[in-house]
Enzyme design. Structure first.
Site, mmCIF file in Angstrom:
data_model
loop_
_atom_site.group_PDB
_atom_site.id
_atom_site.type_symbol
_atom_site.label_atom_id
_atom_site.label_comp_id
_atom_site.label_asym_id
_atom_site.label_seq_id
_atom_site.Cartn_x
_atom_site.Cartn_y
_atom_site.Cartn_z
ATOM 1 C CG HIS A 1 40.195 36.672 45.570
ATOM 2 N ND1 HIS A 1 40.379 37.695 44.640
ATOM 3 C CD2 HIS A 1 41.978 36.514 45.721
ATOM 4 C CE1 HIS A 1 41.365 37.884 44.564
ATOM 5 N NE2 HIS A 1 42.271 36.955 44.534
ATOM 6 C CD GLU B 1 44.953 37.281 48.285
ATOM 7 O OE1 GLU B 1 46.603 36.592 46.996
ATOM 8 O OE2 GLU B 1 43.808 37.050 47.597
#
Length: 257
Positions: free
Chosen positions: A99, A167
């Site tokens: 992430h 993302e």
């Protein structure tokens, strides 16, 4: 292949709130026929201390519990780390890796993410591999950046399924997601990439980054699902997204019937 919907709670919820949220989501999973029959895959990633209560909450449903991170070591003198082997042992099925916050706050490089990806697959976990460009660029440049992140992450990983979560870093926490045409272009390219992996059957590409209700219906067939954050803290918002995922799954089945 099912439509995938995931939620990460990051570190927003305390223990009691996390348990209550997981219990509500378990009820929603049990009441959603598409989750029960596998047309829609639902995974949730609570905090570490909430993993066991969440596993207990979703028992009897097909919802999958994911961890928000794991080390690249199975066991050993790694104070404060969480082993992918132990996660698999207790029933965790997926793990979020790479992430943007892990990369920015804790200095995780592509090499670190690659080692974690290999360790996750080695231990039977499905990596939810987060990729995305740090600044706003055109879709072709964004795809090139994300492709390279994926290729580096799986270069030395054993065979196994992969969920790629596109993302774009600049869209995380933003008021709105990236533009629909941008998402569709990048995700379509990433889907082409994962389709080339002969040893990663069932792999898929989902979108995250300020994703919420209404987006999946706009994205259509160029994505395999959504990775939700704060917009799914309200379980009813998650219920709405699962309804959209059901519609997409049914439309895909009808197209190949």
């Amino acid at each position: 292949m099912p439509v995938t919907v995931g939620v990460s709670l990051k570190m927003y919820f305390g223990h009691r709130a996390g348990r209550e949220w997981a219990a509500e989501v378990a009820d929603i999973a049990a009441a959603t026929p598409a989750v029960a029959d596998g047309r829609v895959e639902l995974f949730i990633a609570p905090g570490y201390l909430q993993l066991i209560p969440a596993l207990e909450a979703v028992a009897g449903t097909r919802a999958v519990i994911a961890a928000q991170d794991a080390t690249d070591h199975d066991a050993g003198p790694y104070t404060g780390e969480v082993s992918p082997a132990e996660l698999a042992e207790v029933g965790v099925g997926m793990v979020e890796l790479g992430h943007a916050e892990r990369r920015r706050l804790y200095g995780e490089t592509d090499g670190v993410v690659a080692r974690k990806t290999a360790a996750a697959i080695r231990n039977g976990l499905v990596p939810v591999l987060c990729v995305g460009e740090p600044v706003r660029v055109d879709p072709l440049d964004a795809l090139a950046f994300a492709r390279e992140q994926v290729l580096q992450a799986v270069a030395d990983a054993p065979a196994g399924r992969l969920v790629v979560a596109y993302e774009p870093v600049w869209a995380i926490g933003a008021p709105e997601p990236a533009a629909v045409e941008h998402i569709r272009a990048v995700c379509a390219g990433l889907r082409d990439l994962v389709a080339e992996f002969a040893d990663r059957a069932g792999s898929s590409v989902i979108y995250g980054g300020s994703a919420g209700p209404g987006l999946l219906a706009e994205l259509g067939d160029d994505v395999d699902g959504l990775f939700l954050g704060r917009f799914a803290h309200d379980p009813e918002a998650l219920r709405a997204v699962l309804a959209e995922a059901t519609a997409l799954a049914d439309r895909r089945r009808a197209a190949v019937a």
